[in-house]
Design a protein around this motif. Structure first.
Motif, PDB file in Angstrom:
ATOM      1  N   GLU A   1       1.017  -1.262  -0.043  1.00 26.99           N
ATOM      2  CA  GLU A   1       0.074  -0.154   0.031  1.00 26.99           C
ATOM      3  C   GLU A   1       0.838   1.278   0.001  1.00 26.99           C
ATOM      4  OE1 GLU A   1      -3.230   2.198   2.826  1.00 26.99           O
ATOM      5  OE2 GLU A   1      -2.327   0.178   3.379  1.00 26.99           O
ATOM      6  N   VAL A   2       0.875   2.168  -0.998  1.00 28.30           N
ATOM      7  CA  VAL A   2       1.326   3.316  -0.787  1.00 28.30           C
ATOM      8  C   VAL A   2       0.988   4.238   0.321  1.00 28.30           C
ATOM      9  CG1 VAL A   2       1.860   5.484  -2.226  1.00 28.30           C
ATOM     10  CG2 VAL A   2       1.503   3.460  -3.407  1.00 28.30           C
ATOM     11  N   LEU A   3       2.070   4.967   1.058  1.00 28.84           N
ATOM     12  CA  LEU A   3       1.611   5.368   2.385  1.00 28.84           C
ATOM     13  C   LEU A   3       0.805   6.577   2.268  1.00 28.84           C
ATOM     14  CD1 LEU A   3       4.689   4.380   4.335  1.00 28.84           C
ATOM     15  CD2 LEU A   3       2.531   3.347   4.526  1.00 28.84           C
ATOM     16  N   GLU A   4       1.010   7.593   1.463  1.00 24.72           N
ATOM     17  CA  GLU A   4       0.563   8.794   1.242  1.00 24.72           C
ATOM     18  C   GLU A   4      -0.066   8.933  -0.178  1.00 24.72           C
ATOM     19  OE1 GLU A   4       0.981   9.744   3.924  1.00 24.72           O
ATOM     20  OE2 GLU A   4       2.685   8.532   4.724  1.00 24.72           O
ATOM     21  N   THR A   5      -1.422   9.340  -0.162  1.00 26.54           N
ATOM     22  CA  THR A   5      -2.015   9.740  -1.425  1.00 26.54           C
ATOM     23  C   THR A   5      -1.469  10.843  -1.948  1.00 26.54           C
ATOM     24  OG1 THR A   5      -3.901  10.758  -0.373  1.00 26.54           O
ATOM     25  CG2 THR A   5      -3.868   8.149  -0.632  1.00 26.54           C
ATOM     26  N   ASP A   6      -1.870  11.151  -3.434  1.00 28.88           N
ATOM     27  CA  ASP A   6      -1.562  12.360  -4.017  1.00 28.88           C
ATOM     28  C   ASP A   6      -2.384  13.536  -3.205  1.00 28.88           C
ATOM     29  OD1 ASP A   6       0.301  11.216  -5.800  1.00 28.88           O
ATOM     30  OD2 ASP A   6      -1.331  10.868  -7.242  1.00 28.88           O
ATOM     31  N   ASP A   7      -3.461  13.124  -2.756  1.00 29.32           N
ATOM     32  CA  ASP A   7      -4.389  14.253  -2.126  1.00 29.32           C
ATOM     33  C   ASP A   7      -3.542  14.831  -1.011  1.00 29.32           C
ATOM     34  OD1 ASP A   7      -6.055  14.136  -3.949  1.00 29.32           O
ATOM     35  OD2 ASP A   7      -7.672  12.756  -3.003  1.00 29.32           O
ATOM     36  N   GLU A   8      -3.198  13.847  -0.269  1.00 24.40           N
ATOM     37  CA  GLU A   8      -2.370  14.396   1.111  1.00 24.40           C
ATOM     38  C   GLU A   8      -1.183  15.478   0.902  1.00 24.40           C
ATOM     39  OE1 GLU A   8      -2.009  10.023   2.601  1.00 24.40           O
ATOM     40  OE2 GLU A   8      -2.859  10.971   4.473  1.00 24.40           O
TER      41      GLU A   8
ATOM     42  N   PHE B   1      -0.605  20.111   1.271  1.00 20.81           N
ATOM     43  CA  PHE B   1       0.417  20.876   1.733  1.00 20.81           C
ATOM     44  C   PHE B   1       0.960  22.222   0.720  1.00 20.81           C
ATOM     45  CE2 PHE B   1       1.180  17.508   4.558  1.00 20.81           C
ATOM     46  CZ  PHE B   1       1.221  18.174   5.841  1.00 20.81           C
ATOM     47  N   LYS B   2       0.783  21.198  -0.573  1.00 17.59           N
ATOM     48  CA  LYS B   2       1.287  22.278  -1.511  1.00 17.59           C
ATOM     49  C   LYS B   2       0.151  23.513  -1.790  1.00 17.59           C
ATOM     50  CE  LYS B   2       2.497  22.603  -6.677  1.00 17.59           C
ATOM     51  NZ  LYS B   2       2.901  21.703  -7.888  1.00 17.59           N
ATOM     52  N   ASN B   3      -1.045  22.987  -1.704  1.00 20.53           N
ATOM     53  CA  ASN B   3      -2.289  24.134  -1.740  1.00 20.53           C
ATOM     54  C   ASN B   3      -2.197  25.050  -0.750  1.00 20.53           C
ATOM     55  OD1 ASN B   3      -3.393  22.708  -4.186  1.00 20.53           O
ATOM     56  ND2 ASN B   3      -4.726  21.484  -3.134  1.00 20.53           N
TER      57      ASN B   3
ATOM     58  N   ALA C   1       4.335  30.629   4.347  1.00 17.92           N
ATOM     59  CA  ALA C   1       4.568  29.779   3.297  1.00 17.92           C
ATOM     60  C   ALA C   1       5.780  28.689   3.959  1.00 17.92           C
ATOM     61  CB  ALA C   1       5.015  30.309   1.988  1.00 17.92           C
ATOM     62  N   ILE C   2       6.594  29.418   4.579  1.00 19.59           N
ATOM     63  CA  ILE C   2       7.730  28.624   5.315  1.00 19.59           C
ATOM     64  C   ILE C   2       7.181  27.742   6.527  1.00 19.59           C
ATOM     65  CG2 ILE C   2       9.666  28.980   6.619  1.00 19.59           C
ATOM     66  CD1 ILE C   2      10.327  31.566   4.989  1.00 19.59           C
ATOM     67  N   GLY C   3       6.135  28.312   7.024  1.00 20.20           N
ATOM     68  CA  GLY C   3       5.535  27.477   8.022  1.00 20.20           C
ATOM     69  C   GLY C   3       4.876  26.237   7.400  1.00 20.20           C
ATOM     70  N   ILE C   4       4.272  26.396   6.420  1.00 16.87           N
ATOM     71  CA  ILE C   4       4.015  25.212   5.712  1.00 16.87           C
ATOM     72  C   ILE C   4       4.816  24.097   5.469  1.00 16.87           C
ATOM     73  CG2 ILE C   4       2.703  24.469   3.838  1.00 16.87           C
ATOM     74  CD1 ILE C   4       0.841  26.096   5.866  1.00 16.87           C
ATOM     75  N   VAL C   5       5.924  24.711   4.888  1.00 17.24           N
ATOM     76  CA  VAL C   5       7.152  23.998   4.701  1.00 17.24           C
ATOM     77  C   VAL C   5       7.820  23.025   5.895  1.00 17.24           C
ATOM     78  CG1 VAL C   5       9.720  24.007   3.981  1.00 17.24           C
ATOM     79  CG2 VAL C   5       8.167  25.394   2.547  1.00 17.24           C
ATOM     80  N   PHE C   6       7.755  23.773   7.219  1.00 12.44           N
ATOM     81  CA  PHE C   6       8.077  22.929   8.262  1.00 12.44           C
ATOM     82  C   PHE C   6       6.961  22.034   8.730  1.00 12.44           C
ATOM     83  CE2 PHE C   6      11.273  26.228   8.283  1.00 12.44           C
ATOM     84  CZ  PHE C   6      12.358  25.530   8.416  1.00 12.44           C
ATOM     85  N   GLU C   7       5.742  22.295   8.501  1.00  9.52           N
ATOM     86  CA  GLU C   7       4.718  21.324   8.831  1.00  9.52           C
ATOM     87  C   GLU C   7       5.008  20.170   8.023  1.00  9.52           C
ATOM     88  OE1 GLU C   7       0.566  22.957   8.534  1.00  9.52           O
ATOM     89  OE2 GLU C   7       0.975  24.679   9.802  1.00  9.52           O
ATOM     90  N   PHE C   8       5.392  20.351   6.856  1.00 11.86           N
ATOM     91  CA  PHE C   8       5.602  19.130   5.667  1.00 11.86           C
ATOM     92  C   PHE C   8       6.386  18.491   6.315  1.00 11.86           C
ATOM     93  CE2 PHE C   8       7.504  17.262   1.649  1.00 11.86           C
ATOM     94  CZ  PHE C   8       6.129  16.302   1.528  1.00 11.86           C
ATOM     95  N   ILE C   9       7.793  19.111   6.793  1.00 12.19           N
ATOM     96  CA  ILE C   9       8.839  18.361   7.331  1.00 12.19           C
ATOM     97  C   ILE C   9       8.499  17.613   8.504  1.00 12.19           C
ATOM     98  CG2 ILE C   9      11.228  18.601   8.375  1.00 12.19           C
ATOM     99  CD1 ILE C   9      11.598  20.971   6.447  1.00 12.19           C
ATOM    100  N   GLY C  10       7.673  18.134   9.270  1.00 12.75           N
ATOM    101  CA  GLY C  10       7.230  17.295  10.596  1.00 12.75           C
ATOM    102  C   GLY C  10       6.033  16.034  10.032  1.00 12.75           C
TER     103      GLY C  10
END
Length: 492
Positions: free
Chosen positions: A357-364, A368-370, A385-394
């Motif tokens: 099973e692919v762990l992350e779908t394209d939607d997930e 973050f990109k949206n 925007a940088i805050g979103i980048v660090f949310e994605f890193i988390g």
């Protein structure tokens, strides 16, 4: 959500709609090259680099023009400084004022490009110089005189601000209030203290060019009107610069341009970045509290400086301190480290299989990109925007700890990090480049081979040898970390 820009002309958030579909025309006021480039310059040009990058991300074709004011009182003063012990300076005693000023400006233009390149600032499409556009400026001044907006005095030609009914519309100032608060000008013959020079008649020892009113040089404001319209047309989309340029420079540009062309508005969107402050005071050369980028780069990587400046919205003031730069250094390390972690895992874990099973779908990932795009659509809100980048890193850190991670998911994580950081202009090395670059600076470049030999020693329970090899690598500045997927390294 459509892109909205805070427009200093309308004093509200305007939805972006270019004059020509799919194209953006942008003029940014450049430096006066008489000294080293400083942090305030970095803030301005990173701001408009982000603006350009985001438009290009949105698939606009951007035409970016940025001038050099290469004739100015400060340049003239700098050109007159002599060091009798210097052969170069003694030779320039024999040169004419134009050549001496050119030497100063060319030196600092070269220095400007050097530090801007380190900050990963895209070069403008065109860098016009004031001294190369004297005929265009003379033509403009003639036109303003003919239309009754300018007049001649014994020291030059002046624009008469009272003739332009909309004077003050950018800064929100009223002409009568400005007149009453204006200081007494050196030239009391002016019809209004706010009238500004279009052409300055020559003084002894200054560079000069011929004109219908006598030899002289252009005033500061006329160059931007003449050069921006030459390369972008009589109307264009965006005019930018530091907040200190809003009045009088940009106000005067509007007055002289719309007076001559009758094109209103001359520029559709006006953008100004906030100040860099030192101890709550605006950083400036006149106050002696400025930091050159060359000096800052001795201590901090240019990408850390770039991230530091982007962590505050471009219109807000930003306070410079080592503490905040160190916070940016820690933040940048998190981005670099997650990319390294992903690359390390890609080299160690399995390829995705059909039954896995692919762990992350394209939607997930799209979420973050949206969210990132929504932040940038909000007047280029890089802080958010940088805050979103660090949310994605988390998010990535959480999911790479799963037992069933596959290279497909890892590659998608890395792709998105690079895409978002690319919009921000943050250069991030991947593991292969990092290994190559870091290895070149130590005694034994074959790190992976040494690590492999150490792992063999550990597997055969020769722990003494394994420990010796760890110490050998540590002596070369290489730190090892043993993980469930193998051993990874970093430079201390």
């Amino acid at each position: 959500m459509a892109l909205k820009i805070y427009n200093d002309l309308t004093r509200k958030f305007d939805e972006f709609s270019p004059l020509n579909p799919d194209k953006v025309s942008m003029y940014v006021c450049g430096i006066t090259p008489y000294d080293e480039t400083h942090l305030g310059h970095a803030r301005a040009y990173i701001t408009f680099d982000i603006v350009r990058r985001y438009f290009e991300f949105l698939n606009y074709e951007v035409k970016h023009v940025q001038n050099f004011t290469d004739v100015d009182d400060k340049i003239i003063k700098k050109s007159e400084i002599r060091n009798p012990k210097s052969e170069t300076n003694s030779k320039s005693e024999l040169q004419n004022p134009k050549q001496k000023c050119r030497e100063v400006s060319e030196k600092y233009i070269a220095s400007y490009f050097e530090v801007m390149d380190k900050l990963n600032i895209k070069r403008a499409n065109i860098y016009p110089k004031a001294t190369e556009h004297i005929p265009e400026m003379v033509s403009w001044i003639k036109g303003l005189i003919d239309r009754g907006f300018a007049y001649l005095l014994d020291d030059g030609v002046y624009f008469e601000v009272s003739k332009f009914k909309d004077y003050g519309k950018l800064s929100g100032r009223k002409l009568d209030e400005m007149e009453s608060g204006a200081r007494v000008d050196v030239n009391q013959k002016k019809r209004n203290p706010l009238d500004f020079a279009l052409w300055k008649l020559v003084k002894e020892g200054e560079p000069s060019w011929e004109s219908p009113w006598g030899a002289g040089r252009p005033g500061w404001h006329i160059e931007c009107s003449a050069m921006s319209t030459k390369y972008l047309g009589e109307q264009f989309d965006i005019h930018g610069g530091g907040l200190d340029l809003e009045f009088p420079h940009h106000e005067n540009e509007i007055a002289q341009t719309e007076a001559l062309t009758n094109k209103v508005p001359w520029v559709k969107y006006w953008m100004h970045n906030g100040f860099v402050n030192i101890n709550s005071q605006k950083m400036s050369k006149s106050l002696g509290n400025f930091f050159t980028l060359t000096d800052i780069f001795i201590k901090y990587d240019p990408m850390i400086v770039r991230l530091f400046l982007l962590m505050t919205h471009y219109r807000s003031p930003i306070n410079f301190s080592d503490e905040q730069l160190n916070e940016a250094k820690t933040a940048y390390s998190k981005i670099v480290n997650i990319v390294y972690e992903i690359d390390f895992l890609i080299s160690k874990v399995r390829e995705p299989e059909a039954e896995i099973e692919v762990l992350e779908t394209d939607d997930e990932l799209a979420r973050f990109k949206n969210e990132f795009v929504s932040a940038m659509d909000d007047d280029f809100n890089t802080a958010k925007a940088i805050g979103i980048v660090f949310e994605f890193i988390g998010f990535v850190n959480k999911h790479i700890k799963r037992e069933k991670i596959d290279t497909g998911s890892l590659k998608e994580y890395k792709k998105l990090i690079f895409e978002l950081c690319g919009i921000l202009g943050l250069k991030i090395e991947d593991r292969e480049s990092s290994i190559k670059n870091q290895a070149s600076s130590i005694d034994n470049p074959d790190i992976e081979k040494l690590i492999s030999e150490r792992n063999e020693a550990r597997a055969s329970k020769n722990f003494k040898r394994a420990d010796e090899m760890r110490k050998q690598l540590l002596g070369s500045g290489i730190i090892l970390e043993d993980t469930a997927y193998g051993t990874k390294w970093s430079k201390s």
